[in-house]
Design a protein around this motif. Structure first.
Motif, PDB file in Angstrom:
ATOM      1  N   GLU B  17       0.850  -1.171   0.000  1.00  0.00           N
ATOM      2  CA  GLU B  17       0.000   0.000   0.000  1.00  0.00           C
ATOM      3  C   GLU B  17       0.893   1.230   0.000  1.00  0.00           C
ATOM      4  N   ASP B 119      -7.938   0.698   4.910  1.00  0.00           N
ATOM      5  CA  ASP B 119      -6.743   1.503   5.169  1.00  0.00           C
ATOM      6  C   ASP B 119      -6.950   2.794   4.377  1.00  0.00           C
ATOM      7  N   GLY B 124      -4.628   3.271   0.018  1.00  0.00           N
ATOM      8  CA  GLY B 124      -4.269   1.891   0.357  1.00  0.00           C
ATOM      9  C   GLY B 124      -3.788   1.151  -0.864  1.00  0.00           C
TER      10      GLY B 124
ATOM     11  N   PHE D  72      -3.584  -3.275   8.794  1.00  0.00           N
ATOM     12  CA  PHE D  72      -3.904  -1.895   9.178  1.00  0.00           C
ATOM     13  C   PHE D  72      -4.510  -1.934  10.573  1.00  0.00           C
ATOM     14  N   THR D  77      -6.315  -6.540   5.970  1.00  0.00           N
ATOM     15  CA  THR D  77      -7.193  -5.661   5.181  1.00  0.00           C
ATOM     16  C   THR D  77      -7.798  -6.369   3.977  1.00  0.00           C
TER      17      THR D  77
END
Lengths: 357, 357, 357, 357
Positions: B17, B119, B124, D72, D77
């Motif tokens: 990310e 996120d 993200g 996260f 995630t």
């Protein structure tokens, strides 16, 4: 040869050439317990089959699908669905004239170079007849998506294009004419034009547009398997396709962000749909809208000059039974491929979260 | 989450990310014995990196790639090439204002619905920063194709478009200006326009075109993995892409077969190239040409109204460092993805024939 | 349902249940230009088919394969080879007694729990009849490996086991008796034993061993796709298999390194072959040797007590036509799966090196 | 090089050699929302790491995992989890003596033949160090299966084997001794034996057994991806493994069906478990039990004769820091691979049925 399968969990693998004994496929990953409407599948095949109207090829193929496995007492069992469509009306002789010559804008030349020789009858594996298997797979995929409605339609034939968007059209009219154009007036013009083109022994390209409603939020994946990337790959894998765009498409490249952004309503829907129903590769619950460009069919019923396998110039003449314009019959194929993509992503989405209570 | 890999034999899997410690990837299937030019890889990253000119985002990231495996004494060993690019200049605070609200035409909303949370820092996994890993993979793929030349360039920004085709342009000029447009005069106009747009806190879309020369006949596969279908999927997987066309593209839909067919020369080359270098999904030895449409970047540095996760209306203001127009930096990404497709098909083509003497 | 495909480049996908209209498959990735010996394929099917001798099931199935695609003028075209074997002698009534009860050590119970219901006729997808499709695929794979000789044989039936190793046996005798044991004396004992077991309405397990000669150095991959891991997966996917070992196998666990290591000869061959022809997952040019353990067939022609779908105890009686010992008919299946593994790795090995001059 | 990935939906791809800068991997498909216990992952690495006791290699590597993505605020995630373990204690000089010679029963020779050259330091990609990445992936997979308990243990070292079955042993004692054998008396004998072997500069093989409890009915697939076939492939992909058996295993080949069949209890459980928890490739809710045979480590600290790359005989001497017996450290690897298989099938099972209400 790679690339005969499509899909991750719901996976269609096809086999078959236009002039062999049969073509067909295996659909894997169809969940157990679906009451399969076999008639609905056959109906989709009728929409694709040759000879259905005066503006398509006059080849007569019943295109009857036979199911070999994966069904028990009318329901899918969760095991692979094997099926075949037997070829019954091959006129392989129609192709003997091209045995040693390469038709322009066909795959003849590249096959010979790639594989060392080729099955020259009817385009072999490159025949659009292979798409019959996709229509079967797609028709099953549609049944896996009872709340989703996939509606493709012809939006352009040559220079004759619709000006209305999918939302402004009455898509229930698509099947009311042989062109599969939902605007009756435009459809009539297109039909006349295709007949004219056919008389000239020529062909013409066109565009199919598609609107999909009822898609839940969350289908697709953020990186390589973006929903629109898979839809694009699906459409570009259909014979004669030259381009794909979704939402604002190529027009979007002209726009400013302040015009293009889709403002939210309080329920998460958006006021405009330049996104075409996809954000960051994932469906956002709005209608999915896209368009697919098809080139004119390469086989002309006109004399032409080309080369043979030794590079000699040969004069020849297009024969066989071919479509003057491919888009009317390609409508169910576009829908089938879209259904395969969406049903596959629907299954994948079941694994998005750890906690599925 | 599916879809983090691209390719069949030469396969790139990416992770990362924009606001985590690092992003990177694994390139599998790179044959043994290639002397890897690591500098050339870093150079491609420089073409993509932020802060390279005044018309791109002013974020400063060195984008230095570190290789962890797959190399020995400067050569590929045939084992997976693991690599990482450490994130060094994240300003996560820039994103705290969007923690609870959904930016229009971003993936925020669909992430929350799909995964249950997200996120929120910098998009993200949906951040275009992920494409740095693709540039690394693509730069290696380029080295696997020493005879192939892949040249992408900006052909349109907003309404400002080139009228000349790839053949008419001098593609050696692409890197001569920050827009990466090979027509110097048009480039200057585009640059001025982008600066203007930036001043307005707005953004604008554009088109990247690409010409690939030196491709041998025979890459690609006849059905689902048509060369252009894989190229299309590759391009549509790049952030902000809305459309893909190759050869005659959408224009081809307007044409008649008699205009569109590419007549053969005696050496197998063709007199025109409406096919865009691909016949029936297989390269025919002509230049591969395609175009990719990008929408305007969604993040505006203007006040806007949107909703939060409860559906309440919120007034907010775009922040952070963003590109006013994405196409200049996307040029190396388009090339990288094209290289991955072609190198993969090159390896697959080694298995086309039983007799390989 | 996942897992109907086997292989990476040479990929067999199968469909079909024992009591549906047909079973079959698609073999993808077979290179173009192989003169296919169709008779040899049918011959392999005869080795697997029921009714071939007195010690196997007396069901009569012709097991005639029909090819639908992928062949032209006797040669493979590089396109997928679709084929079917039509079921002709189903006696579905034989299974009505198990419609509502779960046979011990069959898959009945797990199917109902997993899929919600099941095709109870003849084991459905779990029938060993599915392996007919594998024999077809494997017979083609054998033809892709003209220099490789794959010889499986029965090395144990119940407690009756061979003491000689593959090198000490005359494997040309395998087909000289219905047990497929290359030691004629042991074969006679095994045959007598199987007939006895059959008379009792009982069944017995056994072991198949396999020696493969002529394998070039370099097939297989160092990590997850080790040659022996793929062979093991292939063998363990055959019905009734309980174990797999190669080279020194379980006996190797008892040995010291100083005994087990295979010292090199100057030509790279080794003086012993505890490695079983595989080093670090890659073939080393020595004979590949492995063994596969089969459990006794679960269907007994004896009365037994079991439960129905409500958990009630039911008394029932095994019916139908079943093998008293599965190993004689499993010999060609073991060979087929081994051939698929080796042919696939042969194709993959073509991409090992950058420089292929 | 193919085969660096394992799994279908939950997919681990690894990279790295023992003497490069780092090894690591990407775990794809981990669902969003799992609170990841990072400490538990590190703890599994400690169980595998060198230097943990006197009977394993004395190499000192901290084996500290760093996570780069996919997390996260402590939760997964849904995006790929990228991670690395940096190599810190390579003594590459220990390997210079084998640069030009081939160690017996190592992969040196096959690498050179396959790839044209090799990274000779520490076995390169074939080093068991690669399994550290699997332990990370497996430790995450374990957390995806909170109700499943996977317990591997050493059941044999050389000729010293346990006579009790998994049910009769107290598996809570596995970690109570450095051998990881749950029978304290046998463990002591094994430990003494391994020390003796080590003193001789020799090595010895062994067997790891595994019991898995709490597995729901329905994991696995009926044909190629049988649960035990995937477990077998997983185990056979671990370095030094020579055989795999589950349930009755090779012993089952000696049995009659009337002895082997597992009679049902009224709740669907069975009175015996010769099936080893798997029926027709699908878990039946009983304990999954299997065993894995490991050969003795090939590197001896003794003088030996071998060949160099020209085929000349060379006298040499094993150096470096190696395990006298691989099984104590392989216990967490067996568990990790089993966890990856089961977690993957758990995700796949979510798509078994059309109607999932």
């Amino acid at each position: 040869m790679s690339g005969n399968s499509f899909g991750t969990l719901l996976k269609l693998t096809t086999f078959g050439e236009s002039h062999g004994p049969a073509l067909g496929g295996i659909l894997e990953g169809c969940p157990a317990g679906l009451e399969l409407d076999v008639e609905a599948i056959q109906k989709e095949l009728e929409r694709r089959k040759p000879g259905q109207s005066k503006i398509v090829t006059q080849r007569k193929e019943p295109d009857q699908v036979v199911f070999y496995s994966g069904l028990f007492e009318g329901k899918t069992t969760g095991t692979p669905i094997g099926f075949a469509i037997h070829n019954t009306n091959q006129k392989s002789k129609d192709y003997s004239h091209i045995k040693d010559s390469y038709r322009p804008s066909h795959a003849d030349y590249v096959y010979d170079k790639k594989y060392g020789f080729r099955d020259y009858r009817g385009g072999g594996r490159s025949s659009a007849r292979e798409t019959a298997s996709r229509v079967v797979g797609g028709a099953i995929a549609k049944q896996l998506l009872p709340d989703v409605k996939i509606q493709a339609y012809v939006s352009q034939v040559g220079d004759l294009g619709l000006t209305k968007s999918a939302e402004e059209l009455d898509l229930s009219l698509v099947e009311s004419n042989p062109v599969r154009c939902p605007d009756p007036k435009a459809a009539a013009q297109m039909e006349t034009y295709i007949k004219e083109i056919k008389k000239q022994g020529d062909t013409v390209g066109g565009v199919i547009s598609c609107r999909i409603t009822g898609v839940p939020v969350g289908l697709g994946s953020p990186v390589f398997d973006k929903l629109h990337a898979r839809l694009g790959a699906a459409m570009l894998s259909i014979n004669a396709v030259k381009g794909f765009e979704y939402g604002s498409g190529f027009e979007g490249a002209r726009m400013k962000g302040s015009q293009h952004n889709d403002a939210f309503n309080s329920d998460g829907s958006t006021q405009t749909n330049h996104s075409g129903g996809v954000q960051g590769g994932i469906s956002n619950g709005m209608d999915i809208v896209f368009s697919v460009a098809f080139k004119p069919v390469a086989t002309l019923l006109q004399p032409y000059t080309t080369i043979d396998s030794e590079g000699n110039t040969v004069e020849t003449q297009g024969k066989g039974r071919h479509d003057p314009c491919v888009v009317p019959r390609a409508v169910p194929i576009v829908e089938a491929m879209a259904a395969l993509v969406l049903a596959d992503f629907s299954l994948l989405a079941r694994t998005d979260r750890f906690d599925v209570d």
